[in-house]
Design an enzyme around this catalytic site. Structure first.
Site, PDB file in Angstrom:
ATOM      1  N   TYR A  70       0.841  -1.205   0.000  1.00 28.61           N
ATOM      2  CA  TYR A  70       0.000   0.000   0.000  1.00 28.61           C
ATOM      3  C   TYR A  70       0.873   1.252   0.000  1.00 28.61           C
ATOM      4  O   TYR A  70       0.633   2.193  -0.756  1.00 28.61           O
ATOM      5  CB  TYR A  70      -0.901  -0.006   1.234  1.00 28.61           C
ATOM      6  CG  TYR A  70      -1.870   1.145   1.302  1.00 28.61           C
ATOM      7  CD1 TYR A  70      -3.164   1.008   0.803  1.00 28.61           C
ATOM      8  CD2 TYR A  70      -1.493   2.372   1.857  1.00 28.61           C
ATOM      9  CE1 TYR A  70      -4.056   2.063   0.857  1.00 28.61           C
ATOM     10  CE2 TYR A  70      -2.386   3.428   1.910  1.00 28.61           C
ATOM     11  CZ  TYR A  70      -3.661   3.279   1.412  1.00 28.61           C
ATOM     12  OH  TYR A  70      -4.537   4.315   1.465  1.00 28.61           O
ATOM     13  N   PHE A 122      -7.374  20.233 -24.326  1.00 31.15           N
ATOM     14  CA  PHE A 122      -7.934  18.969 -24.785  1.00 31.15           C
ATOM     15  C   PHE A 122      -9.336  18.812 -24.171  1.00 31.15           C
ATOM     16  O   PHE A 122      -9.672  19.514 -23.229  1.00 31.15           O
ATOM     17  CB  PHE A 122      -6.984  17.841 -24.359  1.00 31.15           C
ATOM     18  CG  PHE A 122      -7.438  16.489 -24.772  1.00 31.15           C
ATOM     19  CD1 PHE A 122      -7.523  16.156 -26.114  1.00 31.15           C
ATOM     20  CD2 PHE A 122      -7.783  15.538 -23.831  1.00 31.15           C
ATOM     21  CE1 PHE A 122      -7.953  14.898 -26.495  1.00 31.15           C
ATOM     22  CE2 PHE A 122      -8.211  14.273 -24.209  1.00 31.15           C
ATOM     23  CZ  PHE A 122      -8.288  13.957 -25.542  1.00 31.15           C
ATOM     24  N   ASP A 123     -10.166  17.901 -24.701  1.00 27.94           N
ATOM     25  CA  ASP A 123     -11.580  17.862 -24.271  1.00 27.94           C
ATOM     26  C   ASP A 123     -11.772  17.658 -22.765  1.00 27.94           C
ATOM     27  O   ASP A 123     -12.492  18.409 -22.123  1.00 27.94           O
ATOM     28  CB  ASP A 123     -12.411  16.866 -25.103  1.00 27.94           C
ATOM     29  CG  ASP A 123     -11.854  15.450 -25.118  1.00 27.94           C
ATOM     30  OD1 ASP A 123     -10.869  15.175 -24.406  1.00 27.94           O
ATOM     31  OD2 ASP A 123     -12.414  14.613 -25.849  1.00 27.94           O
ATOM     32  N   ASP A 213       0.624  20.210 -20.211  1.00 28.42           N
ATOM     33  CA  ASP A 213      -0.164  18.999 -20.397  1.00 28.42           C
ATOM     34  C   ASP A 213       0.697  18.144 -21.332  1.00 28.42           C
ATOM     35  O   ASP A 213       0.700  18.346 -22.539  1.00 28.42           O
ATOM     36  CB  ASP A 213      -1.531  19.333 -20.997  1.00 28.42           C
ATOM     37  CG  ASP A 213      -2.395  18.087 -21.194  1.00 28.42           C
ATOM     38  OD1 ASP A 213      -1.875  16.963 -21.004  1.00 28.42           O
ATOM     39  OD2 ASP A 213      -3.574  18.240 -21.560  1.00 28.42           O
ATOM     40  N   ALA A 215       1.165  14.878 -22.301  1.00 33.23           N
ATOM     41  CA  ALA A 215       0.858  13.491 -22.684  1.00 33.23           C
ATOM     42  C   ALA A 215       1.814  12.974 -23.755  1.00 33.23           C
ATOM     43  O   ALA A 215       2.160  11.794 -23.764  1.00 33.23           O
ATOM     44  CB  ALA A 215      -0.587  13.395 -23.173  1.00 33.23           C
ATOM     45  N   LYS A 256      -0.295   7.525 -23.242  1.00 32.46           N
ATOM     46  CA  LYS A 256       0.212   7.868 -24.568  1.00 32.46           C
ATOM     47  C   LYS A 256       1.697   7.551 -24.625  1.00 32.46           C
ATOM     48  O   LYS A 256       2.087   6.440 -24.923  1.00 32.46           O
ATOM     49  CB  LYS A 256      -0.061   9.345 -24.878  1.00 32.46           C
ATOM     50  CG  LYS A 256      -1.501   9.681 -25.223  1.00 32.46           C
ATOM     51  CD  LYS A 256      -2.429   9.654 -24.061  1.00 32.46           C
ATOM     52  CE  LYS A 256      -3.834  10.063 -24.406  1.00 32.46           C
ATOM     53  NZ  LYS A 256      -4.270  11.251 -23.712  1.00 32.46           N
ATOM     54  N   HIS A 448     -19.506  14.982 -27.433  1.00 32.69           N
ATOM     55  CA  HIS A 448     -19.251  14.040 -28.526  1.00 32.69           C
ATOM     56  C   HIS A 448     -19.148  12.585 -28.071  1.00 32.69           C
ATOM     57  O   HIS A 448     -19.305  11.688 -28.872  1.00 32.69           O
ATOM     58  CB  HIS A 448     -18.029  14.460 -29.339  1.00 32.69           C
ATOM     59  CG  HIS A 448     -16.754  14.434 -28.584  1.00 32.69           C
ATOM     60  ND1 HIS A 448     -16.522  15.279 -27.523  1.00 32.69           N
ATOM     61  CD2 HIS A 448     -15.655  13.671 -28.707  1.00 32.69           C
ATOM     62  CE1 HIS A 448     -15.321  15.022 -27.045  1.00 32.69           C
ATOM     63  NE2 HIS A 448     -14.776  14.059 -27.738  1.00 32.69           N
TER      64      HIS A 448
HETATM   65  C1  LIG Z   1      -5.398  11.872 -23.367  1.00 36.78           C
HETATM   66  C2  LIG Z   1      -5.186  13.265 -22.995  1.00 36.78           C
HETATM   67  C3  LIG Z   1      -5.648  13.758 -21.764  1.00 36.78           C
HETATM   68  C4  LIG Z   1      -6.468  12.935 -20.804  1.00 36.78           C
HETATM   69  O1  LIG Z   1      -5.797  11.798 -20.398  1.00 36.78           O
HETATM   70  P1  LIG Z   1      -6.557  10.451 -20.017  1.00 36.78           P
HETATM   71  O2  LIG Z   1      -5.453   9.557 -19.544  1.00 36.78           O
HETATM   72  O3  LIG Z   1      -7.235   9.949 -21.253  1.00 36.78           O
HETATM   73  O4  LIG Z   1      -7.533  10.761 -18.944  1.00 36.78           O
HETATM   74  C5  LIG Z   1      -5.362  15.068 -21.461  1.00 36.78           C
HETATM   75  N1  LIG Z   1      -4.689  15.867 -22.298  1.00 36.78           N
HETATM   76  C6  LIG Z   1      -4.239  15.418 -23.483  1.00 36.78           C
HETATM   77  C7  LIG Z   1      -3.477  16.338 -24.386  1.00 36.78           C
HETATM   78  C8  LIG Z   1      -4.472  14.107 -23.879  1.00 36.78           C
HETATM   79  O5  LIG Z   1      -4.053  13.691 -25.073  1.00 36.78           O
END
Ligand SMILES: *Cc1c(COP(=O)(O)O)cnc(C)c1O
Length: 460
Positions: A70, A122-123, A213, A215, A256, A448
């Site tokens: 844990y 991003f969304d 951000d 990713a 990613k 969407h």
């Molecule tokens: C995928 C993504 C997110 C969200 O990440 P999740 O792991 O899918 O929750 C945030 N910002 C960007 C640029 C992304 O490509």
């Protein structure tokens, strides 16, 4: 010599082969929303590159050794070492996925009424800003406005627009600047180091925190090495380190560029902010040494970060995207230029001029790709980004009608990409027969994902 993948395929998964009739029925059952299609009805799945990459034998070996304690597990320390080496952030928290990282960080940074400024949110990022009662405002650079131009860094933020806001009366309301690398909502285009340095300087001058951000930190770093003068002699890891060092912290989905099925990270410098994030994390996600992840996920992430920064891997992945871009262009479909790495963005507005924005050309093309060849991808046009009235009528179209074909990591061969290009060539030969769509039901937030649509037959 042509670049080639620095691995061979050792475990494979069969993909479904379906008939047109089966696909017609499946898509109608899904109310023409690709997110509602069962994957056993999808032949080539280009919906997302998130969590869909093939894991390596080394990742699975590490996962098998995971320590599920844990608190303070070996797997956590391995995760820490991978991220400490990459980012310079003293406070690192694992989280189950990117959107959880966004919620935990933003709820400690943003207050209702504040503004988050970004190259493009991003969304889920936008949703997490808006859920806090803050405003998510996108400032993409003007070069992005010309989809066909070959400018190398069309993911940049518009520095003039950013400075105008920071200099003006709205400065008091700006809670953060968030730069998405690469710019997933903006054609998957990279952000230059020069742009990031300028953002850093502006945020220092006006006293605003600057987060990434991140990713696709490795793919952005690779494109900097390839495209930005002065960086060609560096490794992608060195560029990634410089990138993280410029910001006050990051959120990053590790589904990613860590090539992991699940995982994300929050990194911050400020100890007070770290305390708030930690309290929120423990209350809502998990203890600070696992953050809602299973230990095997921490291991896959740590190993994936090593693998993704291999120049041979990144070179081969970039070459795949470039090859795919050439095939698609030769098939008669324009894409957002220059191609990035994680996805190609098809210019559906140009291919289907007979479909007006309120008939959703991007969605129409995505549906036609599924019906023709079982290829699944997602619209990024008026359906996703447009503004609608209560009755689901489009009142303000998006600037572009695009379709994103994401390319999962280490998953499809060039023959699969050739097949997708053949599907597009078939559609491009006779685009007039592609039908348009109308929305019959949609939620307010993250519309969407949960849309229901109807097909309007071509010519009616
Ligand atoms: C995928 C993504 C997110 C969200 O990440 P999740 O792991 O899918 O929750 C945030 N910002 C960007 C640029 C992304 O490509």
């Amino acid at each position: 010599m042509k670049p080639f993948p620095p691995y061979r395929i050792q475990v494979v998964k069969e993909i479904p082969i379906t008939t047109r009739q089966q696909r017609e029925e499946a898509l109608a059952r899904a109310s023409y929303n690709a997110f509602d299609l069962p994957s056993n009805m999808v032949t080539i799945d280009l919906l997302t590159d998130s969590g869909t990459g093939a894991v390596s034998a080394a990742q699975e070996a590490a996962a098998a050794q995971a320590d599920r304690s844990y608190a303070g597990s070996d797997s956590y320390y391995r995760f820490r070492r991978a991220l400490d080496d990459l980012t310079s952030y003293p406070h690192i928290f694992p989280v189950h996925q990117g959107r959880a990282a966004e919620r935990v960080l933003f709820s400690s940074v943003l207050k209702p009424g504040q503004i988050s400024l970004s190259n493009t949110h991003f969304d889920t990022t936008r949703a997490n800003v808006e859920l806090l009662g803050a405003e998510a405002r996108d400032l993409p650079c003007p070069e992005f406005g010309d989809l066909s131009s070959q400018e190398p860094f069309k993911g940049n933020i518009d520095l003039e627009a950013l400075e105008a806001i920071l200099r003006g009366p709205e400065r008091e309301r700006v809670g953060q600047v968030l730069i998405t690398i690469t710019n997933n909502g903006g054609g998957g285009q990279p952000v230059s180091m020069a742009n990031l340095r300028a953002v850093r300087a502006l945020c220092d001058r006006y006293g605003v925190p600057f987060f990434l951000d991140a990713a696709r930190f490795a793919e952005n770093s690779w494109l900097v090495v390839q495209r930005e003068p002065g960086y060609g002699h560096l490794t992608p890891r060195e560029v990634a380190r410089q990138t993280f060092a410029l910001a006050d912290g990051c959120v990053a989905s590790l589904k990613k560029d860590a090539i992991a099925p699940m995982g994300a990270v929050i990194g911050v410098r400020d100890p007070e902010l770290a305390k708030q994030c930690e309290a929120n994390l423990i209350a809502t996600e998990g203890f600070r040494t696992y953050g809602g992840l299973a230990a095997h996920d921490l291991e896959r992430v740590a190993q994936g970060i090593e693998e993704v920064l291999d120049p041979n891997y990144l070179r081969s992945r970039e070459a795949d995207a470039a090859y795919f871009a050439e095939l698609v262009t030769n098939a008669g479909v324009d894409i957002v230029q220059p191609p990035g790495i994680h996805a190609l963005y098809l210019n559906a507005g140009r291919l289907l001029p007979h479909i007006p924005p309120h008939g959703f050309p991007g969605h129409a093309l995505a549906c036609e790709m599924y019906l023709t060849g079982g290829v699944r991808c997602v619209e990024l046009g008026s359906l996703y980004l447009g503004k609608f009235d209560e009755n689901h009528n489009l009142i303000e179209p998006a600037p572009f009608e695009l379709v994103r074909m994401a390319i999962p990591r280490r998953t499809y061969t060039q023959a699969h990409l050739e097949y997708v290009a053949d599907v597009l060539a078939d559609i491009a030969k006779n685009p007039d027969r592609v039908a348009s769509y109308r929305v019959v039901d949609a939620p307010k937030l993250l519309r969407h994902f949960n849309l229901k649509l109807e097909r309007i037959p071509a010519g009616s």
